[in-house]
Design a protein around this motif. Structure first.
Motif, PDB file in Angstrom:
ATOM      1  N   ALA A  21       0.830  -1.209   0.000  1.00  0.00           N
ATOM      2  CA  ALA A  21       0.000   0.000   0.000  1.00  0.00           C
ATOM      3  C   ALA A  21       0.860   1.252   0.000  1.00  0.00           C
ATOM      4  CB  ALA A  21      -0.939   0.005   1.203  1.00  0.00           C
ATOM      5  N   ALA A  22       1.935   1.245   0.768  1.00  0.00           N
ATOM      6  CA  ALA A  22       2.818   2.411   0.833  1.00  0.00           C
ATOM      7  C   ALA A  22       3.447   2.709  -0.527  1.00  0.00           C
ATOM      8  CB  ALA A  22       3.904   2.198   1.878  1.00  0.00           C
ATOM      9  N   THR A  27      -3.353  -4.485  -4.323  1.00  0.00           N
ATOM     10  CA  THR A  27      -4.375  -4.926  -5.269  1.00  0.00           C
ATOM     11  C   THR A  27      -5.693  -5.072  -4.514  1.00  0.00           C
ATOM     12  OG1 THR A  27      -4.053  -7.288  -4.865  1.00  0.00           O
ATOM     13  CG2 THR A  27      -2.622  -6.252  -6.522  1.00  0.00           C
ATOM     14  N   ASP A  28      -6.736  -5.451  -5.235  1.00  0.00           N
ATOM     15  CA  ASP A  28      -8.035  -5.670  -4.593  1.00  0.00           C
ATOM     16  C   ASP A  28      -7.983  -6.798  -3.561  1.00  0.00           C
ATOM     17  OD1 ASP A  28      -9.172  -3.654  -6.070  1.00  0.00           O
ATOM     18  OD2 ASP A  28     -10.029  -4.995  -7.585  1.00  0.00           O
ATOM     19  N   ASP A  29      -7.007  -7.682  -3.685  1.00  0.00           N
ATOM     20  CA  ASP A  29      -6.870  -8.801  -2.752  1.00  0.00           C
ATOM     21  C   ASP A  29      -5.947  -8.491  -1.577  1.00  0.00           C
ATOM     22  OD1 ASP A  29      -8.524 -10.416  -4.334  1.00  0.00           O
ATOM     23  OD2 ASP A  29      -6.830 -11.012  -5.594  1.00  0.00           O
ATOM     24  N   SER A  30      -5.354  -7.305  -1.551  1.00  0.00           N
ATOM     25  CA  SER A  30      -4.407  -6.944  -0.493  1.00  0.00           C
ATOM     26  C   SER A  30      -5.138  -6.627   0.808  1.00  0.00           C
ATOM     27  CB  SER A  30      -3.591  -5.719  -0.899  1.00  0.00           C
ATOM     28  OG  SER A  30      -2.793  -5.979  -2.023  1.00  0.00           O
ATOM     29  N   ASP A  31      -4.463  -6.904   1.914  1.00  0.00           N
ATOM     30  CA  ASP A  31      -4.972  -6.466   3.207  1.00  0.00           C
ATOM     31  C   ASP A  31      -4.270  -5.159   3.568  1.00  0.00           C
ATOM     32  OD1 ASP A  31      -2.409  -7.324   3.826  1.00  0.00           O
ATOM     33  OD2 ASP A  31      -3.005  -8.365   5.640  1.00  0.00           O
ATOM     34  N   LEU A  32      -4.638  -4.583   4.688  1.00  0.00           N
ATOM     35  CA  LEU A  32      -4.021  -3.352   5.151  1.00  0.00           C
ATOM     36  C   LEU A  32      -3.370  -3.628   6.490  1.00  0.00           C
ATOM     37  CD1 LEU A  32      -3.566  -0.295   4.804  1.00  0.00           C
ATOM     38  CD2 LEU A  32      -5.725   0.046   6.023  1.00  0.00           C
ATOM     39  N   SER A  57     -11.750  -2.926   9.518  1.00  0.00           N
ATOM     40  CA  SER A  57     -12.095  -3.922   8.494  1.00  0.00           C
ATOM     41  C   SER A  57     -13.523  -3.719   8.004  1.00  0.00           C
ATOM     42  CB  SER A  57     -11.949  -5.339   9.045  1.00  0.00           C
ATOM     43  OG  SER A  57     -10.611  -5.646   9.289  1.00  0.00           O
ATOM     44  N   THR A  58     -14.429  -3.439   8.946  1.00  0.00           N
ATOM     45  CA  THR A  58     -15.830  -3.206   8.595  1.00  0.00           C
ATOM     46  C   THR A  58     -15.971  -1.933   7.763  1.00  0.00           C
ATOM     47  OG1 THR A  58     -16.574  -4.336  10.589  1.00  0.00           O
ATOM     48  CG2 THR A  58     -18.144  -2.853   9.534  1.00  0.00           C
ATOM     49  N   LEU A  59     -15.335  -0.866   8.193  1.00  0.00           N
ATOM     50  CA  LEU A  59     -15.447   0.417   7.483  1.00  0.00           C
ATOM     51  C   LEU A  59     -14.795   0.390   6.111  1.00  0.00           C
ATOM     52  CD1 LEU A  59     -14.689   2.891  10.401  1.00  0.00           C
ATOM     53  CD2 LEU A  59     -16.857   2.666   9.187  1.00  0.00           C
ATOM     54  N   LEU A  60     -13.633  -0.257   6.005  1.00  0.00           N
ATOM     55  CA  LEU A  60     -12.856  -0.232   4.761  1.00  0.00           C
ATOM     56  C   LEU A  60     -13.191  -1.373   3.810  1.00  0.00           C
ATOM     57  CD1 LEU A  60      -9.420   0.748   6.325  1.00  0.00           C
ATOM     58  CD2 LEU A  60     -11.078   2.253   5.180  1.00  0.00           C
ATOM     59  N   GLY A  61     -13.776  -2.432   4.338  1.00  0.00           N
ATOM     60  CA  GLY A  61     -14.136  -3.564   3.491  1.00  0.00           C
ATOM     61  C   GLY A  61     -12.958  -4.424   3.067  1.00  0.00           C
TER      62      GLY A  61
END
Length: 87
Positions: A21-22, A27-32, A57-61
């Motif tokens: 992310a940095a 990608t769409d499959d990446s976590d944060l 997780s809930t807010l960002l999906g």
């Protein structure tokens, strides 16, 4: 907006430490992955990592992992801290 259940003025600073992310390589499959820097005044009652992880997780999906610097393995703690980006 983040809920007041865990976000208080004394809540420690967050730094995003997910390398992908940095670098804009996520990608769409990446976590944060988030790194939280506890302040000297932070107590275990202030730092509810499970609640932070769940609410973000809930807010960002997307799946969110939350750690503190001391929770990182010694073998790569300094590298992660050097690459972390403030959010």
């Amino acid at each position: 907006m983040l809920s007041g259940r865990w976000w208080q003025p004394t809540t420690p600073a967050m730094r995003e430490c997910s390398r992908s992310a940095a670098l804009g390589e996520d990608t769409d499959d990446s976590d944060l992955d988030l790194l939280i820097d506890p302040s000297p005044d932070t107590t275990l009652l202030d730092l509810d990592i499970g609640a932070i992880r769940h609410e973000l997780s809930t807010l960002l999906g997307v799946p969110v992992d939350v750690v503190t610097p001391m929770a990182l393995p010694d073998t790569f703690r300094e590298a992660v801290l050097a690459e972390a980006v403030p959010v």
